[in-house]
Design a protein around this motif. Sequence first.
Motif, mmCIF file in Angstrom:
data_model
loop_
_atom_site.group_PDB
_atom_site.id
_atom_site.type_symbol
_atom_site.label_atom_id
_atom_site.label_comp_id
_atom_site.label_asym_id
_atom_site.label_seq_id
_atom_site.Cartn_x
_atom_site.Cartn_y
_atom_site.Cartn_z
ATOM 1 N N GLY A 124 11.767 -7.606 7.589
ATOM 2 C CA GLY A 124 12.140 -6.754 6.462
ATOM 3 C C GLY A 124 11.972 -7.409 5.103
ATOM 4 O O GLY A 124 12.417 -6.852 4.098
ATOM 5 N N GLN A 125 11.319 -8.554 5.057
ATOM 6 C CA GLN A 125 11.105 -9.255 3.781
ATOM 7 C C GLN A 125 9.705 -8.890 3.254
ATOM 8 O O GLN A 125 8.773 -9.691 3.280
ATOM 9 C CB GLN A 125 11.271 -10.758 3.974
ATOM 10 C CG GLN A 125 12.659 -11.156 4.462
ATOM 11 C CD GLN A 125 12.834 -12.658 4.594
ATOM 12 O OE1 GLN A 125 12.434 -13.425 3.710
ATOM 13 N NE2 GLN A 125 13.435 -13.095 5.678
ATOM 14 N N SER A 126 9.612 -7.655 2.779
ATOM 15 C CA SER A 126 8.302 -7.088 2.441
ATOM 16 C C SER A 126 7.620 -7.774 1.268
ATOM 17 O O SER A 126 6.381 -7.868 1.229
ATOM 18 C CB SER A 126 8.441 -5.586 2.164
ATOM 19 O OG SER A 126 9.355 -5.356 1.102
ATOM 20 N N GLU A 127 8.392 -8.245 0.290
ATOM 21 C CA GLU A 127 7.780 -8.908 -0.870
ATOM 22 C C GLU A 127 7.080 -10.203 -0.461
ATOM 23 O O GLU A 127 5.972 -10.501 -0.914
ATOM 24 C CB GLU A 127 8.842 -9.198 -1.941
ATOM 25 C CG GLU A 127 9.549 -7.973 -2.495
ATOM 26 C CD GLU A 127 8.625 -7.091 -3.328
ATOM 27 O OE1 GLU A 127 7.614 -7.605 -3.834
ATOM 28 O OE2 GLU A 127 8.919 -5.889 -3.452
ATOM 29 N N LYS A 128 7.753 -10.977 0.406
ATOM 30 C CA LYS A 128 7.154 -12.218 0.888
ATOM 31 C C LYS A 128 5.933 -11.911 1.758
ATOM 32 O O LYS A 128 4.928 -12.626 1.714
ATOM 33 C CB LYS A 128 8.174 -13.041 1.674
ATOM 34 C CG LYS A 128 9.168 -13.788 0.798
ATOM 35 C CD LYS A 128 10.023 -14.726 1.632
ATOM 36 C CE LYS A 128 10.938 -15.557 0.738
ATOM 37 N NZ LYS A 128 11.779 -16.487 1.539
ATOM 38 N N ALA A 129 6.049 -10.862 2.567
ATOM 39 C CA ALA A 129 4.918 -10.467 3.409
ATOM 40 C C ALA A 129 3.705 -10.132 2.546
ATOM 41 O O ALA A 129 2.584 -10.590 2.807
ATOM 42 C CB ALA A 129 5.306 -9.269 4.268
ATOM 43 N N LYS A 133 -2.582 4.464 -3.451
ATOM 44 C CA LYS A 133 -2.950 3.049 -3.371
ATOM 45 C C LYS A 133 -2.937 2.590 -1.917
ATOM 46 O O LYS A 133 -3.847 1.861 -1.472
ATOM 47 C CB LYS A 133 -1.979 2.208 -4.204
ATOM 48 C CG LYS A 133 -2.401 0.750 -4.359
ATOM 49 C CD LYS A 133 -1.541 0.050 -5.395
ATOM 50 C CE LYS A 133 -2.059 -1.365 -5.646
ATOM 51 N NZ LYS A 133 -1.294 -2.061 -6.708
ATOM 52 N N ALA A 134 -1.925 3.030 -1.173
ATOM 53 C CA ALA A 134 -1.845 2.683 0.249
ATOM 54 C C ALA A 134 -3.044 3.243 1.003
ATOM 55 O O ALA A 134 -3.654 2.553 1.831
ATOM 56 C CB ALA A 134 -0.545 3.224 0.845
ATOM 57 N N ALA A 165 -1.392 -2.332 2.398
ATOM 58 C CA ALA A 165 -1.291 -0.868 2.378
ATOM 59 C C ALA A 165 0.084 -0.411 2.857
ATOM 60 O O ALA A 165 0.690 0.492 2.269
ATOM 61 C CB ALA A 165 -2.385 -0.266 3.260
ATOM 62 N N GLY A 166 0.566 -1.044 3.922
ATOM 63 C CA GLY A 166 1.888 -0.694 4.447
ATOM 64 C C GLY A 166 2.986 -0.924 3.420
ATOM 65 O O GLY A 166 3.930 -0.137 3.318
ATOM 66 N N TYR A 167 2.841 -1.986 2.659
ATOM 67 C CA TYR A 167 3.833 -2.280 1.607
ATOM 68 C C TYR A 167 3.851 -1.157 0.569
ATOM 69 O O TYR A 167 4.926 -0.641 0.220
ATOM 70 C CB TYR A 167 3.498 -3.611 0.939
ATOM 71 C CG TYR A 167 4.316 -3.893 -0.303
ATOM 72 C CD1 TYR A 167 5.582 -4.456 -0.200
ATOM 73 C CD2 TYR A 167 3.837 -3.568 -1.576
ATOM 74 C CE1 TYR A 167 6.344 -4.701 -1.334
ATOM 75 C CE2 TYR A 167 4.588 -3.814 -2.709
ATOM 76 C CZ TYR A 167 5.845 -4.376 -2.584
ATOM 77 O OH TYR A 167 6.606 -4.601 -3.708
ATOM 78 N N TYR A 168 2.677 -0.770 0.082
ATOM 79 C CA TYR A 168 2.628 0.254 -0.969
ATOM 80 C C TYR A 168 3.035 1.626 -0.437
ATOM 81 O O TYR A 168 3.635 2.420 -1.166
ATOM 82 C CB TYR A 168 1.235 0.291 -1.600
ATOM 83 C CG TYR A 168 0.966 -0.939 -2.431
ATOM 84 C CD1 TYR A 168 1.693 -1.182 -3.592
ATOM 85 C CD2 TYR A 168 0.021 -1.889 -2.033
ATOM 86 C CE1 TYR A 168 1.476 -2.333 -4.336
ATOM 87 C CE2 TYR A 168 -0.203 -3.033 -2.781
ATOM 88 C CZ TYR A 168 0.534 -3.253 -3.935
ATOM 89 O OH TYR A 168 0.339 -4.395 -4.666
ATOM 90 N N ALA A 169 2.747 1.888 0.839
ATOM 91 C CA ALA A 169 3.195 3.150 1.442
ATOM 92 C C ALA A 169 4.720 3.207 1.468
ATOM 93 O O ALA A 169 5.313 4.260 1.196
ATOM 94 C CB ALA A 169 2.634 3.285 2.855
ATOM 95 N N SER A 170 5.364 2.073 1.759
ATOM 96 C CA SER A 170 6.834 2.033 1.806
ATOM 97 C C SER A 170 7.446 2.222 0.426
ATOM 98 O O SER A 170 8.609 2.609 0.300
ATOM 99 C CB SER A 170 7.306 0.699 2.408
ATOM 100 O OG SER A 170 7.089 -0.378 1.504
ATOM 101 N N LYS A 171 6.668 1.951 -0.614
ATOM 102 C CA LYS A 171 7.140 2.127 -1.990
ATOM 103 C C LYS A 171 6.777 3.505 -2.555
ATOM 104 O O LYS A 171 7.061 3.793 -3.719
ATOM 105 C CB LYS A 171 6.529 1.047 -2.898
ATOM 106 C CG LYS A 171 6.870 -0.377 -2.500
ATOM 107 C CD LYS A 171 8.357 -0.663 -2.606
ATOM 108 C CE LYS A 171 8.671 -2.110 -2.233
ATOM 109 N NZ LYS A 171 10.121 -2.397 -2.262
ATOM 110 N N GLY A 172 6.150 4.343 -1.728
ATOM 111 C CA GLY A 172 5.772 5.684 -2.174
ATOM 112 C C GLY A 172 4.495 5.729 -2.992
ATOM 113 O O GLY A 172 4.164 6.769 -3.566
#
Length: 228
Positions: A123-128, A162-163, A151-158
């Motif tokens: 769950g540490q998406s920023e580090k990922a 970009k995702a 892409a997964g990170y940006y999708a989780s941010k809405g």
Amino acid sequence: MLTKRKKLTKKEIKEDKLVEFYYKTQSYIEENKNKVLMYVAAFAIVVVAVIFFLNYRSSRNEEAGKLLSRVMDLYEQGSYLEAIEGKQGTNLVGLKKIVEDFGSTENGETAKIYLANSYAFLGQSEKALEYYDDYSGSNDIYNAAALAGQAGYYASKGEYEKAADLFKKAANVSKINPSRPDYLLRAGINYMKAGQRDEAKALFQIIRDDYKTSTAFAQVDRYFTELN
């Protein structure tokens, strides 16, 4: 009595110029012996340095590969925190340390993907994202995985467009990547969420046409239904 001078052939002219060049070169070397020797020595040093660097890089990459293979059991067991940190007092060096020490090698670059995945699972998406973005290896599978991770990170941010663009880019890294249909599906889903219906349809159609045995194919019809 003067005789008519024989006309030289092209071959004879060429040979004459070659002989002239040979003597000029010899003369230059004799006149500039010290300078020539210096250049030769400098070139030899460069060659030796390059060979040494390539051997050093190869040995470093091999060492990183050994360390990575040892820690992969922890990763595959789902012990992501231990995989990141390793086990003190043992020969299990964590992914974080492998990346820090060997990140410029190919196996060190591979370790970045597994390190990023581990942070993502925790769950540490920023580090990922940091490590997905930092990947610069030459392996197409990992390159695509790095793009899909971003892409997964940006999708989780809405940030769906970009995702979608990143998932599509991941899908297009290699057409023989087993994950390609999944990346296409996720790109299409995110384009749907971004309101780009035609782009989504085009990607779903690729799955329909080319990946009939994939798990993405089993899901794609319901998204087509949503678009109609």
